[in-house]
Design a protein around this motif. Structure first.
Motif, PDB file in Angstrom:
ATOM      1  N   UNK A 257      20.087 -27.322  -6.624  1.00 27.72           N
ATOM      2  CA  UNK A 257      18.821 -28.053  -6.630  1.00 27.72           C
ATOM      3  C   UNK A 257      17.829 -27.399  -7.587  1.00 27.72           C
ATOM      4  N   UNK A 258      17.752 -26.062  -7.561  1.00 24.73           N
ATOM      5  CA  UNK A 258      16.854 -25.349  -8.469  1.00 24.73           C
ATOM      6  C   UNK A 258      17.267 -25.599  -9.916  1.00 24.73           C
ATOM      7  N   UNK A 259      18.557 -25.494 -10.199  1.00 22.96           N
ATOM      8  CA  UNK A 259      19.050 -25.696 -11.559  1.00 22.96           C
ATOM      9  C   UNK A 259      18.743 -27.096 -12.060  1.00 22.96           C
ATOM     10  N   UNK A 260      18.792 -28.067 -11.147  1.00 21.16           N
ATOM     11  CA  UNK A 260      18.594 -29.452 -11.555  1.00 21.16           C
ATOM     12  C   UNK A 260      17.154 -29.860 -11.782  1.00 21.16           C
ATOM     13  N   UNK A 261      16.186 -29.162 -11.153  1.00 26.73           N
ATOM     14  CA  UNK A 261      14.811 -29.668 -11.235  1.00 26.73           C
ATOM     15  C   UNK A 261      13.767 -28.647 -11.651  1.00 26.73           C
ATOM     16  N   UNK A 262      14.118 -27.387 -11.865  1.00 25.94           N
ATOM     17  CA  UNK A 262      13.104 -26.364 -12.103  1.00 25.94           C
ATOM     18  C   UNK A 262      12.249 -26.637 -13.346  1.00 25.94           C
ATOM     19  N   UNK A 263      12.770 -27.395 -14.302  1.00 32.06           N
ATOM     20  CA  UNK A 263      12.026 -27.674 -15.518  1.00 32.06           C
ATOM     21  C   UNK A 263      10.720 -28.420 -15.237  1.00 32.06           C
TER      22      UNK A 263
ATOM     23  N   UNK B 101       7.278 -27.233  -5.825  1.00 30.41           N
ATOM     24  CA  UNK B 101       8.005 -28.384  -6.384  1.00 30.41           C
ATOM     25  C   UNK B 101       8.996 -28.885  -5.361  1.00 30.41           C
ATOM     26  N   UNK B 102       8.993 -30.187  -5.133  1.00 33.46           N
ATOM     27  CA  UNK B 102       9.902 -30.779  -4.157  1.00 33.46           C
ATOM     28  C   UNK B 102      10.819 -31.802  -4.778  1.00 33.46           C
ATOM     29  N   UNK B 103      12.077 -31.788  -4.342  1.00 36.88           N
ATOM     30  CA  UNK B 103      13.041 -32.801  -4.768  1.00 36.88           C
ATOM     31  C   UNK B 103      13.652 -33.419  -3.522  1.00 36.88           C
ATOM     32  N   UNK B 104      13.459 -34.695  -3.344  1.00 36.30           N
ATOM     33  CA  UNK B 104      14.040 -35.379  -2.191  1.00 36.30           C
ATOM     34  C   UNK B 104      13.496 -36.786  -2.135  1.00 36.30           C
ATOM     35  N   UNK B 105      14.129 -37.606  -1.305  1.00 34.72           N
ATOM     36  CA  UNK B 105      13.610 -38.947  -1.082  1.00 34.72           C
ATOM     37  C   UNK B 105      12.252 -38.917  -0.430  1.00 34.72           C
ATOM     38  N   UNK B 106      11.995 -37.881   0.380  1.00 38.12           N
ATOM     39  CA  UNK B 106      10.696 -37.800   1.041  1.00 38.12           C
ATOM     40  C   UNK B 106       9.570 -37.675   0.025  1.00 38.12           C
ATOM     41  N   UNK B 107       9.647 -36.706  -0.869  1.00 35.20           N
ATOM     42  CA  UNK B 107       8.522 -36.485  -1.788  1.00 35.20           C
ATOM     43  C   UNK B 107       8.382 -37.627  -2.790  1.00 35.20           C
TER      44      UNK B 107
ATOM     45  N   UNK C 200      28.820 -35.996 -11.679  1.00 34.12           N
ATOM     46  CA  UNK C 200      28.423 -35.222 -10.505  1.00 34.12           C
ATOM     47  C   UNK C 200      28.266 -36.178  -9.338  1.00 34.12           C
ATOM     48  N   UNK C 201      28.930 -35.862  -8.225  1.00 36.50           N
ATOM     49  CA  UNK C 201      28.847 -36.689  -7.020  1.00 36.50           C
ATOM     50  C   UNK C 201      28.310 -35.825  -5.889  1.00 36.50           C
ATOM     51  N   UNK C 202      27.272 -36.313  -5.237  1.00 38.22           N
ATOM     52  CA  UNK C 202      26.621 -35.592  -4.141  1.00 38.22           C
ATOM     53  C   UNK C 202      26.693 -36.456  -2.887  1.00 38.22           C
ATOM     54  N   UNK C 203      27.517 -36.023  -1.930  1.00 39.87           N
ATOM     55  CA  UNK C 203      27.627 -36.731  -0.653  1.00 39.87           C
ATOM     56  C   UNK C 203      26.786 -35.996   0.379  1.00 39.87           C
TER      57      UNK C 203
ATOM     58  N   UNK D 260       4.458 -30.547  -7.123  1.00 41.39           N
ATOM     59  CA  UNK D 260       5.229 -31.242  -8.133  1.00 41.39           C
ATOM     60  C   UNK D 260       6.307 -32.091  -7.483  1.00 41.39           C
ATOM     61  N   UNK D 261       6.583 -33.227  -8.076  1.00 44.03           N
ATOM     62  CA  UNK D 261       7.554 -34.182  -7.521  1.00 44.03           C
ATOM     63  C   UNK D 261       8.702 -34.360  -8.506  1.00 44.03           C
ATOM     64  N   UNK D 262       9.936 -34.222  -8.015  1.00 38.71           N
ATOM     65  CA  UNK D 262      11.118 -34.343  -8.873  1.00 38.71           C
ATOM     66  C   UNK D 262      12.070 -35.399  -8.330  1.00 38.71           C
ATOM     67  N   UNK D 263      12.391 -36.374  -9.148  1.00 40.41           N
ATOM     68  CA  UNK D 263      13.452 -37.337  -8.814  1.00 40.41           C
ATOM     69  C   UNK D 263      14.714 -36.876  -9.533  1.00 40.41           C
ATOM     70  N   UNK D 264      15.133 -35.699  -9.236  1.00 43.35           N
ATOM     71  CA  UNK D 264      16.348 -35.099  -9.775  1.00 43.35           C
ATOM     72  C   UNK D 264      16.648 -33.883  -8.915  1.00 43.35           C
ATOM     73  N   UNK D 265      17.902 -33.415  -8.952  1.00 44.77           N
ATOM     74  CA  UNK D 265      18.233 -32.283  -8.094  1.00 44.77           C
ATOM     75  C   UNK D 265      19.681 -31.849  -8.223  1.00 44.77           C
TER      76      UNK D 265
END
Length: 402
Positions: A173-179, A274-280, A63-66, A357-362
């Motif tokens: 994003x939801x699919x990647x981190x909702x767990x 729940x947040x996923x991003x470099x910020x959180x 998976x590549x995310x630009x 909640x903090x997620x380093x995934x997305x």
């Protein structure tokens, strides 16, 4: 509240009518023509097998995310109900630098990004990736020359990027981190603060994948907001005024979504966030006072919302030099992190959850789950609506923050 997500409000007509493959070096994935199979004397691989006859569960997926600020790649193999990361790459490319003012991707930004994508293409080939999907988000959606850049990437690297809609970005994003959502029965908001946009998704718990009740994407991320309002620098009074303006701009964009979700928050006993991003992930690192970023300490962390507000206000009050001196921020993020703080505070204003909640995934993890689920679907049937619940990550798998 509507059962279905509202239609994507694309800000550039025709932006998503391009390629739909998302595979790198497409020729590597084409099945041989019947004449070629006869000449080789080899039968085509059956569903569930690789060309070498090994079980497909050992195949590598990518998976590549630009994004507007980062280029991220994740390569993994299925492992039971999860997956194991075998390679990862992340680089700050600042593709959207100057986009807010010019409306175009600059030559310098495109060259930086192409350099990172050449590395990604090499990794994809060396890892013998079976199936990949590569996506581009807000910078390419907004730029007048976004589609031309996508074609240039295809010619020079072999990577075929999908310019995905904001709705698809939110779904992945939801699919990647909702767990990682905190346990509970109440409604939740999942958000993704990117470089060029922020996605907010209201979900209903239950089932392998939560049902999306409502969502919104606004064109404010850490890069676009900083470029538009200006960096939070100068004298203390100037920094305070600039930060207040950032919060005002974001709150105005969130207003329609805030009105729609307010009744949901009012009648719920316990709402979740729940947040996923470099910020959180960065703010969580500052909250923990980590000497250096540690994904294991951050991914899945639950932090009091008041603590995240305090960190945000403290960073906004600092000078860029003071922010740059913090271990988990550094000079590269010292300017952009404040815009992320303003966006986060605006989110806490409209969805006042007690904990975050903090997620380093997305997005990348969401793509991998989608790819693996589609490959394990029964022949002639539909792929499962959901994918594995969690990921087993290897070294270097954490996403680049910022």
């Amino acid at each position: 509240m509507a059962d279905l997500s509202p239609p994507d409000r694309d800000r550039r007509p025709g932006a998503h009518k391009g390629k739909s493959s998302g595979k790198v070096a497409d020729f590597r994935y084409k099945r041989p023509a019947p004449s070629e199979r006869k000449a080789s004397g080899k039968r085509p691989a059956r569903r569930g097998e690789s060309r070498q006859g090994s079980p497909q569960r050992r195949q590598a997926y990518a998976a590549l995310d630009l994004g507007t600020n980062n280029c991220r790649l994740l390569i993994a193999r299925p492992s039971g109900e999860n997956f194991t990361v075998i390679d990862a790459f992340s680089r700050v490319v600042r593709l959207g630098e100057g986009l807010a003012k010019s409306g175009r991707l600059s030559e310098e930004a495109m060259e930086r990004t192409l350099g990172a994508l050449h590395i990604c293409a090499d990794k994809l080939r060396r890892r013998n990736v079976h199936l990949a999907r590569s996506v581009a988000t807000e910078a390419c959606r907004r730029a007048a020359n976004g589609e031309q850049f996508i074609e240039r990437v295809r010619r020079e690297t072999g990577i075929v990027l999908d310019i995905i809609s904001a709705q698809e970005e939110a779904r992945l994003a939801v699919l990647g981190c909702h767990i990682l959502l905190e346990d509970g029965a109440g409604p939740a908001v999942i958000f993704d603060i990117g470089g060029g946009s922020t996605e907010l998704v209201l979900i209903e718990p239950g089932g392998p994948v939560p049902r999306i009740l409502d969502w919104q994407s606004v064109p404010w991320g850490v890069v676009s907001l900083t470029d538009t309002v200006g960096p939070v620098s100068g004298a203390p009074a100037a920094r305070e005024a600039r930060y207040a303006e950032m919060r005002r701009v974001v709150a105005e964009s969130f207003a329609a979504f805030a009105r729609r979700i307010a009744p949901v928050a009012a009648r719920a006993d316990d709402i979740r966030l729940l947040g996923t991003s470099g910020t959180v992930t960065t703010l969580a690192s500052v909250h923990l006072e980590l000497p250096q970023y540690d994904r294991r300490a951050v991914d899945g962390l639950i932090v009091p919302s008041t603590a995240m507000r305090e960190v945000s206000m403290r960073l906004a009050a600092m000078s860029p030099r003071e922010r740059g001196g913090l271990p988990c921020i550094g000079n590269d993020r010292a300017e952009l992190v404040v815009a992320g703080c303003a966006i986060l505070e605006a989110i806490l204003d409209i969805w006042p959850a007690k904990r975050l909640g903090v997620a380093d995934r997305g997005i990348r993890e969401g793509i991998l789950r989608s790819l693996m689920a589609s490959e394990t679907a029964p022949a002639g049937g539909r792929a499962p609506a959901s994918a594995p619940a969690s990921a087993t990550t290897g070294a270097g798998a954490g996403q680049e923050r910022g």
